[in-house]
Write a protein that holds these residues in place. Structure first.
Motif, PDB file in Angstrom:
ATOM      1  N   LEU A 330      43.861 -49.055  34.297  1.00 21.84           N
ATOM      2  CA  LEU A 330      42.528 -48.927  34.183  1.00 21.84           C
ATOM      3  C   LEU A 330      41.909 -47.455  34.338  1.00 21.84           C
ATOM      4  N   ALA A 331      42.507 -46.835  35.263  1.00 22.72           N
ATOM      5  CA  ALA A 331      42.146 -45.357  35.708  1.00 22.72           C
ATOM      6  C   ALA A 331      42.550 -44.235  34.737  1.00 22.72           C
ATOM      7  N   ILE A 332      43.605 -44.781  33.774  1.00 21.53           N
ATOM      8  CA  ILE A 332      44.295 -43.646  33.021  1.00 21.53           C
ATOM      9  C   ILE A 332      43.650 -43.634  31.673  1.00 21.53           C
ATOM     10  N   ASP A 333      42.974 -42.534  31.072  1.00 23.33           N
ATOM     11  CA  ASP A 333      42.385 -42.354  29.922  1.00 23.33           C
ATOM     12  C   ASP A 333      42.992 -43.073  28.883  1.00 23.33           C
ATOM     13  N   GLY A 334      42.120 -43.877  27.940  1.00 20.24           N
ATOM     14  CA  GLY A 334      42.678 -44.465  26.822  1.00 20.24           C
ATOM     15  C   GLY A 334      43.689 -45.532  26.872  1.00 20.24           C
ATOM     16  N   VAL A 335      43.600 -46.404  28.027  1.00 14.37           N
ATOM     17  CA  VAL A 335      44.392 -47.425  28.261  1.00 14.37           C
ATOM     18  C   VAL A 335      43.467 -48.653  28.246  1.00 14.37           C
ATOM     19  N   THR A 336      43.844 -49.589  27.328  1.00 15.97           N
ATOM     20  CA  THR A 336      43.095 -50.909  27.236  1.00 15.97           C
ATOM     21  C   THR A 336      44.020 -52.114  27.398  1.00 15.97           C
ATOM     22  N   PRO A 337      43.841 -52.851  28.549  1.00 13.86           N
ATOM     23  CA  PRO A 337      44.401 -54.165  28.681  1.00 13.86           C
ATOM     24  C   PRO A 337      43.771 -55.432  27.611  1.00 13.86           C
ATOM     25  N   HIS A 338      44.780 -56.117  27.275  1.00 10.56           N
ATOM     26  CA  HIS A 338      44.017 -57.290  26.610  1.00 10.56           C
ATOM     27  C   HIS A 338      44.815 -58.736  27.555  1.00 10.56           C
ATOM     28  N   ILE A 339      43.927 -59.289  27.898  1.00 16.85           N
ATOM     29  CA  ILE A 339      44.367 -60.460  28.778  1.00 16.85           C
ATOM     30  C   ILE A 339      44.330 -61.761  28.095  1.00 16.85           C
TER      31      ILE A 339
ATOM     32  N   ASP B  30      39.448 -61.743  29.764  1.00 15.35           N
ATOM     33  CA  ASP B  30      39.393 -62.975  30.236  1.00 15.35           C
ATOM     34  C   ASP B  30      38.726 -63.119  31.769  1.00 15.35           C
ATOM     35  N   ILE B  31      37.656 -62.481  31.476  1.00 14.45           N
ATOM     36  CA  ILE B  31      36.582 -62.819  32.797  1.00 14.45           C
ATOM     37  C   ILE B  31      35.565 -63.991  32.588  1.00 14.45           C
ATOM     38  N   GLN B  32      35.566 -64.774  33.641  1.00 13.45           N
ATOM     39  CA  GLN B  32      34.826 -66.028  33.316  1.00 13.45           C
ATOM     40  C   GLN B  32      33.397 -65.743  33.432  1.00 13.45           C
ATOM     41  N   THR B  33      32.370 -66.326  32.286  1.00 10.65           N
ATOM     42  CA  THR B  33      31.008 -65.453  32.169  1.00 10.65           C
ATOM     43  C   THR B  33      30.058 -66.939  32.173  1.00 10.65           C
ATOM     44  N   TYR B  34      29.028 -66.791  32.746  1.00 11.03           N
ATOM     45  CA  TYR B  34      27.796 -67.858  32.763  1.00 11.03           C
ATOM     46  C   TYR B  34      26.743 -67.143  31.964  1.00 11.03           C
ATOM     47  N   VAL B  35      25.893 -67.479  30.956  1.00 13.36           N
ATOM     48  CA  VAL B  35      24.951 -66.992  30.314  1.00 13.36           C
ATOM     49  C   VAL B  35      23.634 -67.788  30.512  1.00 13.36           C
ATOM     50  N   LEU B  36      22.625 -67.199  30.620  1.00 12.50           N
ATOM     51  CA  LEU B  36      21.222 -67.757  30.650  1.00 12.50           C
ATOM     52  C   LEU B  36      20.341 -67.269  29.542  1.00 12.50           C
ATOM     53  N   ASP B  37      19.692 -67.771  28.724  1.00  5.60           N
ATOM     54  CA  ASP B  37      18.900 -67.350  27.900  1.00  5.60           C
ATOM     55  C   ASP B  37      17.814 -68.684  27.562  1.00  5.60           C
ATOM     56  N   PRO B  38      16.563 -68.140  27.147  1.00  6.14           N
ATOM     57  CA  PRO B  38      15.557 -68.974  26.753  1.00  6.14           C
ATOM     58  C   PRO B  38      15.920 -69.863  25.477  1.00  6.14           C
TER      59      PRO B  38
END
Lengths: 382, 382
Positions: A330-339, B30-38
């Protein structure tokens, strides 16, 4: 037809990583989606409006799912075609059509199709059984391919001696002459129901010098422009003959004398097009949506050079996944991981991919190697 | 810390369009997220792991929500700060911090902050009430701003005569000298807990010649590079003094003699950075994630010029939304609509935006005007 923030419903058979990345585009356009997948843990379970768990090869499951939507598409070819045919006959739009899928799903029919339409491909013979194949005077080595249900390298084997035939499953198959090649290329073609067609640039699959594994998908391919034009023209011809709707990923060989031979096609977004998410004006997933909804196709040109590295599970690791050194890449320019969102890694399981984008393709290639060498898909110690 | 396909949980206060676009990046990683909105109909209700309906200004609601997550962020400043303070004191990471938010949420304190730190800004006076403001010998015209709870142009008014003061709410406020300017500029700065800082290029807000409304956000701004460097340096200085974590969108005026005055800041992804999804190596939403998770920051350079056009509800239309002529704009190269997912349009409601990406900024500007003239956000006839 109003697709955006409306009651329109798109159905997707399969909720794997391709389905997941397609869903990302449906969210961007706020198009309602229903997804069917056999696994309750499928990466595509999120970001769709309704998720259904069920067998994609079961007639009733696919039929009942399809009846709820306006347009039906798939991210995997192994689906119940009879159900798709019935849905189509009852007015549901199924793209690609069951007819296209049938021609592609069966590798024997697919090869015959190329011969019929005079599209260059390696010579082949069809056989109904292993016994039939054994009686035929084959010249070794040749490539054995199961006629149906192959996936991700399964159902393909190089046969070097008669003994190699013994372990094969006794199914309908083809034997294909092994043509030496210097490059494996691919072109993605998009086609809409109205007949608008666009091709993406030719990409190149760079193989590991020792292991017989694709290491990098490189766009644009580092080949002569005349060869690239031929490859794009052949892909277009294949697309026109299949008369498909949606994407068609066309895999090809460039022989040592610069002939282009078609290898096989997939009627959907494809691993060879993942680079397009970051590098192209229109990603292959957005393009697939545009095509099946009969919207105008987007620009297939690239903003910069793109290279894709697959993230597969390291050998010897099975369990809760950890992406070792992901901070380093992630520290390298233009690198995007897809998990992709699979909790458990297994050796060689496709867990994600990384895209490298750079104005300079040589620089991108250097970074791709850095990425490949740094990141490892392993698991937590228990 | 392992964020990817793990038990880690990110909480987001607010599930509007900013939350929605941020969620798209959490899905990619793929990061887990919780969202709160009215609102149960919030655009961010999908693509998160858990969606909660509740009041963002209510202490208990925000506190109980925050206790479930590891890192808490927000897409809107109007949240209960006391709850954030308690959560922070109990070890939840809150980014941006309640302290930063407090300094920014109150426009009087924000203006004092610039004066204290010697950051150029238009002269101002603070008042506790309208009565206090009326007693002060103001020179007309000046700009009245509510000290708190302003949003999207609400809480700001140009006062041309003493009579204009009569309709104002009787709240704490500031009076700001109206400085004539030739450009409105913005710079987004990203900062991580480790102190890594990156600035995006300067963008320009182009206003409609008659209506006082931003029509286009243009990246890069078509200004002298010396002025751009000054603007970026001032944004950086503001960022360093706020010591914030995450994004800080810094809005500025370029005066007729090329002075840069700071207008105001927002500690989150911002409308002026939407172009980055298609035009930048790292979108502002991915960058916000990287920053608050203390991952390395991504490259803020652009792959091509980008222009953003807001899609707001047309006057005279309220009801089920229709994006008139969206097919026409999709037919233009490099045009990407983002539909936020609000079923009902209302006059001036932010319903989406369109990004135009092109190698040539002049060409992008021409296309942006075509887009603006073609698309209309209206509703179905009932």
């Amino acid at each position: 037809m109003n697709y955006f923030s409306s009651d329109f419903k798109l159905g997707i058979l399969g909720g794997g990583q391709l389905g997941k990345m397609l869903l990302s585009e449906t969210r961007k356009f706020d198009i309602q989606t229903y997804v069917l997948d056999p696994s309750p843990e499928a990466p595509g379970r999120m970001a769709c409006n309704q998720f259904f768990v069920g067998d994609l090869m079961d007639f009733d499951t696919v039929y009942n799912f399809g009846k709820q939507v306006d347009v039906l598409t798939f991210e995997i070819e192994l689906v119940n075609i009879e159900a798709l045919e019935k849905l189509e006959s009852e007015g549901i739009k199924v793209y690609p059509s069951p007819k296209t899928l049938q021609q592609i799903q069966h590798k024997g029919k697919q090869k015959d199709f190329y011969v019929t339409h005079n599209i260059p491909t390696a010579p082949h013979q069809r056989f109904n059984s292993i016994a039939e194949l054994q009686q035929y005077p084959n010249t070794f080595p040749f490539v054995w391919k199961s006629a149906q249900f192959g996936y991700d390298g399964n159902g393909v084997k190089i046969i070097r001696t008669a003994e190699d035939l013994n372990g094969l499953p006794d199914v309908e198959c083809i034997a294909e002459t092994m043509v030496p090649f210097k490059n494996e290329l691919a072109v993605i073609v998009a086609r809409s129901p109205s007949g608008e067609i666009k091709t993406y640039p030719v990409v190149e699959m760079e193989f590991h010098p020792e292991a017989n594994q694709v290491e990098y998908v490189i766009c644009p391919a580092r080949i002569d422009s005349a060869v690239a034009n031929t490859a794009r023209a052949i892909a277009l011809k294949v697309s026109e003959h299949f008369n498909h709707v949606g994407l068609l990923a066309v895999e090809m060989f460039q022989t040592h004398d610069d002939q282009i031979l078609i290898n096989e096609v997939a009627p959907r977004p494809h691993n060879s097009g993942h680079y397009s998410i970051e590098a192209s004006y229109t990603s292959q997933f957005e393009q697939h949506l545009r095509a099946i909804l009969d919207l105008p196709l987007g620009n297939t040109d690239s903003k910069a050079a793109g290279i894709m590295v697959n993230l597969v599970g390291a050998e010897g690791y099975s369990g809760d996944v950890v992406y070792e050194n992901i901070e380093k890449i992630l520290a390298i320019d233009g690198v995007t991981p897809h998990i992709y969102g699979k909790r458990e890694t297994r050796p060689f399981r496709k867990m994600g991919h990384v895209t490298i984008v750079n104005e300079d393709i040589a620089k991108a290639r250097t970074i791709a190697e850095e990425v490949k060498n740094a990141i490892r898909v392993i698991c937590t110690l228990k």
